[in-house]
Write a protein that holds these residues in place. Structure first.
Motif, PDB file in Angstrom:
ATOM      1  N   ASP A 157      12.739 -81.552  78.111  1.00  0.00           N
ATOM      2  CA  ASP A 157      12.900 -80.703  78.937  1.00  0.00           C
ATOM      3  C   ASP A 157      13.989 -81.166  80.095  1.00  0.00           C
ATOM      4  OD1 ASP A 157      11.516 -82.691  80.387  1.00  0.00           O
ATOM      5  OD2 ASP A 157       9.814 -81.485  80.928  1.00  0.00           O
ATOM      6  N   GLY A 158      14.238 -82.142  80.151  1.00  0.00           N
ATOM      7  CA  GLY A 158      15.508 -82.542  81.268  1.00  0.00           C
ATOM      8  C   GLY A 158      14.984 -83.080  82.512  1.00  0.00           C
ATOM      9  N   THR A 159      13.895 -83.283  82.695  1.00  0.00           N
ATOM     10  CA  THR A 159      13.140 -83.752  84.024  1.00  0.00           C
ATOM     11  C   THR A 159      12.960 -85.228  84.023  1.00  0.00           C
ATOM     12  OG1 THR A 159      10.812 -83.701  83.278  1.00  0.00           O
ATOM     13  CG2 THR A 159      11.600 -81.744  83.988  1.00  0.00           C
ATOM     14  N   GLY A 160      12.974 -86.025  83.195  1.00  0.00           N
ATOM     15  CA  GLY A 160      13.270 -87.316  83.223  1.00  0.00           C
ATOM     16  C   GLY A 160      11.859 -87.985  82.844  1.00  0.00           C
ATOM     17  N   LYS A 161      10.790 -87.067  82.737  1.00  0.00           N
ATOM     18  CA  LYS A 161       9.342 -87.319  82.575  1.00  0.00           C
ATOM     19  C   LYS A 161       9.042 -86.875  81.087  1.00  0.00           C
ATOM     20  CE  LYS A 161       8.040 -87.193  87.386  1.00  0.00           C
ATOM     21  NZ  LYS A 161       7.770 -88.473  87.862  1.00  0.00           N
ATOM     22  N   PRO A 162       8.005 -87.728  80.665  1.00  0.00           N
ATOM     23  CA  PRO A 162       7.732 -87.274  79.270  1.00  0.00           C
ATOM     24  C   PRO A 162       7.032 -85.922  79.485  1.00  0.00           C
ATOM     25  CG  PRO A 162       6.673 -89.240  79.899  1.00  0.00           C
ATOM     26  CD  PRO A 162       7.512 -88.971  80.905  1.00  0.00           C
ATOM     27  N   SER A 163       6.934 -85.163  78.290  1.00  0.00           N
ATOM     28  CA  SER A 163       6.289 -83.835  78.185  1.00  0.00           C
ATOM     29  C   SER A 163       4.611 -84.054  78.393  1.00  0.00           C
ATOM     30  CB  SER A 163       6.616 -83.111  76.938  1.00  0.00           C
ATOM     31  OG  SER A 163       5.592 -82.225  76.633  1.00  0.00           O
ATOM     32  N   LYS A 164       4.257 -83.383  79.152  1.00  0.00           N
ATOM     33  CA  LYS A 164       2.718 -83.367  79.355  1.00  0.00           C
ATOM     34  C   LYS A 164       1.970 -82.819  78.197  1.00  0.00           C
ATOM     35  CE  LYS A 164       2.171 -79.182  81.969  1.00  0.00           C
ATOM     36  NZ  LYS A 164       1.771 -78.634  83.121  1.00  0.00           N
ATOM     37  N   TRP A 165       2.698 -81.935  77.447  1.00  0.00           N
ATOM     38  CA  TRP A 165       1.955 -81.148  76.324  1.00  0.00           C
ATOM     39  C   TRP A 165       1.875 -82.376  75.092  1.00  0.00           C
ATOM     40  CZ3 TRP A 165      -0.278 -77.705  78.192  1.00  0.00           C
ATOM     41  CH2 TRP A 165       0.292 -76.734  79.056  1.00  0.00           C
ATOM     42  N   TRP A 166       2.779 -83.319  75.006  1.00  0.00           N
ATOM     43  CA  TRP A 166       2.906 -84.541  74.029  1.00  0.00           C
ATOM     44  C   TRP A 166       1.832 -85.477  74.569  1.00  0.00           C
ATOM     45  CZ3 TRP A 166       4.521 -84.949  69.176  1.00  0.00           C
ATOM     46  CH2 TRP A 166       5.415 -84.251  68.668  1.00  0.00           C
ATOM     47  N   MET A 167       2.118 -85.761  75.994  1.00  0.00           N
ATOM     48  CA  MET A 167       1.199 -87.092  76.476  1.00  0.00           C
ATOM     49  C   MET A 167      -0.380 -86.730  76.440  1.00  0.00           C
ATOM     50  SD  MET A 167       3.562 -89.190  76.449  1.00  0.00           S
ATOM     51  CE  MET A 167       2.609 -90.734  77.355  1.00  0.00           C
ATOM     52  N   SER A 168      -0.797 -85.452  76.375  1.00  0.00           N
ATOM     53  CA  SER A 168      -1.906 -85.137  76.460  1.00  0.00           C
ATOM     54  C   SER A 168      -2.779 -85.531  75.164  1.00  0.00           C
ATOM     55  CB  SER A 168      -2.163 -83.680  76.602  1.00  0.00           C
ATOM     56  OG  SER A 168      -1.747 -82.992  75.687  1.00  0.00           O
ATOM     57  N   PHE A 169      -2.037 -85.829  74.212  1.00  0.00           N
ATOM     58  CA  PHE A 169      -2.528 -86.620  72.941  1.00  0.00           C
ATOM     59  C   PHE A 169      -2.421 -88.059  72.802  1.00  0.00           C
ATOM     60  CE2 PHE A 169      -1.523 -82.178  71.968  1.00  0.00           C
ATOM     61  CZ  PHE A 169      -2.620 -81.715  70.870  1.00  0.00           C
ATOM     62  N   GLN A 170      -2.053 -88.864  73.959  1.00  0.00           N
ATOM     63  CA  GLN A 170      -1.987 -90.095  73.766  1.00  0.00           C
ATOM     64  C   GLN A 170      -3.408 -90.732  73.460  1.00  0.00           C
ATOM     65  OE1 GLN A 170      -1.129 -92.136  77.463  1.00  0.00           O
ATOM     66  NE2 GLN A 170      -1.551 -90.471  78.500  1.00  0.00           N
ATOM     67  N   LYS A 171      -4.553 -90.083  73.817  1.00  0.00           N
ATOM     68  CA  LYS A 171      -5.856 -90.747  73.637  1.00  0.00           C
ATOM     69  C   LYS A 171      -6.641 -90.360  72.548  1.00  0.00           C
ATOM     70  CE  LYS A 171      -7.148 -92.087  78.457  1.00  0.00           C
ATOM     71  NZ  LYS A 171      -5.737 -92.423  78.721  1.00  0.00           N
ATOM     72  N   ARG A 172      -6.043 -89.018  71.834  1.00  0.00           N
ATOM     73  CA  ARG A 172      -6.634 -88.834  70.593  1.00  0.00           C
ATOM     74  C   ARG A 172      -6.118 -89.811  69.586  1.00  0.00           C
ATOM     75  NH1 ARG A 172      -9.875 -84.461  70.954  1.00  0.00           N
ATOM     76  NH2 ARG A 172      -9.766 -84.494  68.343  1.00  0.00           N
ATOM     77  N   ARG A 173      -7.098 -89.853  68.356  1.00  0.00           N
ATOM     78  CA  ARG A 173      -7.095 -90.806  67.561  1.00  0.00           C
ATOM     79  C   ARG A 173      -7.237 -90.068  66.276  1.00  0.00           C
ATOM     80  NH1 ARG A 173      -3.962 -93.943  69.060  1.00  0.00           N
ATOM     81  NH2 ARG A 173      -4.492 -95.521  70.849  1.00  0.00           N
ATOM     82  N   PHE A 174      -6.104 -89.682  65.391  1.00  0.00           N
ATOM     83  CA  PHE A 174      -6.277 -89.100  63.791  1.00  0.00           C
ATOM     84  C   PHE A 174      -7.185 -89.946  63.403  1.00  0.00           C
ATOM     85  CE2 PHE A 174      -3.986 -88.675  59.818  1.00  0.00           C
ATOM     86  CZ  PHE A 174      -4.509 -87.499  59.552  1.00  0.00           C
ATOM     87  N   MET A 175      -8.144 -89.435  62.552  1.00  0.00           N
ATOM     88  CA  MET A 175      -9.099 -89.985  61.748  1.00  0.00           C
ATOM     89  C   MET A 175      -9.930 -91.197  62.396  1.00  0.00           C
ATOM     90  SD  MET A 175      -6.719 -89.864  58.053  1.00  0.00           S
ATOM     91  CE  MET A 175      -7.623 -91.392  57.565  1.00  0.00           C
ATOM     92  N   ASN A 176      -9.899 -91.088  63.763  1.00  0.00           N
ATOM     93  CA  ASN A 176     -10.570 -92.199  64.566  1.00  0.00           C
ATOM     94  C   ASN A 176     -10.018 -93.605  64.161  1.00  0.00           C
ATOM     95  OD1 ASN A 176     -12.003 -90.642  66.421  1.00  0.00           O
ATOM     96  ND2 ASN A 176     -13.757 -90.717  64.850  1.00  0.00           N
ATOM     97  N   ARG A 177      -8.541 -93.461  64.003  1.00  0.00           N
ATOM     98  CA  ARG A 177      -7.967 -94.857  63.657  1.00  0.00           C
ATOM     99  C   ARG A 177      -6.841 -95.074  64.583  1.00  0.00           C
ATOM    100  NH1 ARG A 177      -9.473 -96.891  58.210  1.00  0.00           N
ATOM    101  NH2 ARG A 177     -11.756 -95.854  58.297  1.00  0.00           N
TER     102      ARG A 177
END
Length: 182
Positions: A157-177
């Motif tokens: 997006d060019g704002t210099g900050k990571p996308s909040k839509w991607w970063m909202s998945f930082q705590k999700r664990r695929f297959m709890n792994r």
């Protein structure tokens, strides 16, 4: 609703090490990955980034082929990358994130068959030491390219900050792994 599987499970002439697919990728990093036959077609890295957010919501994943095993490893690596960026003291800009994730990509990591690898029950170890070295260098190359493309998407997006839509998945664990590479 079932998880999304790799479209590369039926890829012709696919090399398999252990039971993990070695697929062609479009890359600027040196390594043993075969070049794609058509550079305009999406590769496994594009597929990983496209399926990451949907698949990260699933606790179970039925493995339907060797490309699914590679997809699992790459999705878990994306999770670790997002967690690494999210755990930084200050929000990194694009250049800092690139350095951070490239370091994470080339750090020593376990491969299938190594004792600390978290998914050894689903993966066969490489048949020989040569295959193990080939797999490690292939995964290193794929991780580097995946980290580079992830940063491009995070900061698109060019704002210099990571996308909040991607970063909202930082705590999700695929297959709890987790690959535990942070």
């Amino acid at each position: 609703m079932p998880a999304y599987h790799s479209s590369f499970n039926e890829y012709p002439d696919m090399r398999v090490v252990g039971n993990l697919a070695i697929l062609p990728i479009k890359t600027k990093f040196r390594g043993p990955a075969p070049p794609p036959s058509d550079p305009n077609e999406p590769d496994i890295i594009d597929e990983t980034l496209d399926l990451f957010r949907a698949n990260s919501l699933f606790r179970n994943f039925e493995i339907k082929g060797p490309a699914d095993r590679l997809l699992i490893i790459l999705i878990l690596f994306v999770s670790d990358c997002l967690a690494k960026i999210g755990s930084a003291r200050t929000t990194p800009n694009q250049i800092e994130a690139t350095k951070l994730l490239n370091t994470l990509a080339v750090d020593n990591f376990p491969i299938p068959g190594d004792a600390p690898f978290p998914l050894n029950t689903h993966y066969a170890p490489p048949a020989s030491r040569t295959d193990a070295e080939y797999l490690r260098s292939y995964l290193t190359q794929v991780r580097q390219e995946l980290a580079a493309r992830l940063v491009e998407r995070l900061y698109a997006d060019g704002t210099g900050k990571p996308s909040k839509w991607w970063m909202s998945f930082q705590k999700r664990r695929f297959m709890n792994r987790s690959l535990g590479t942070q």
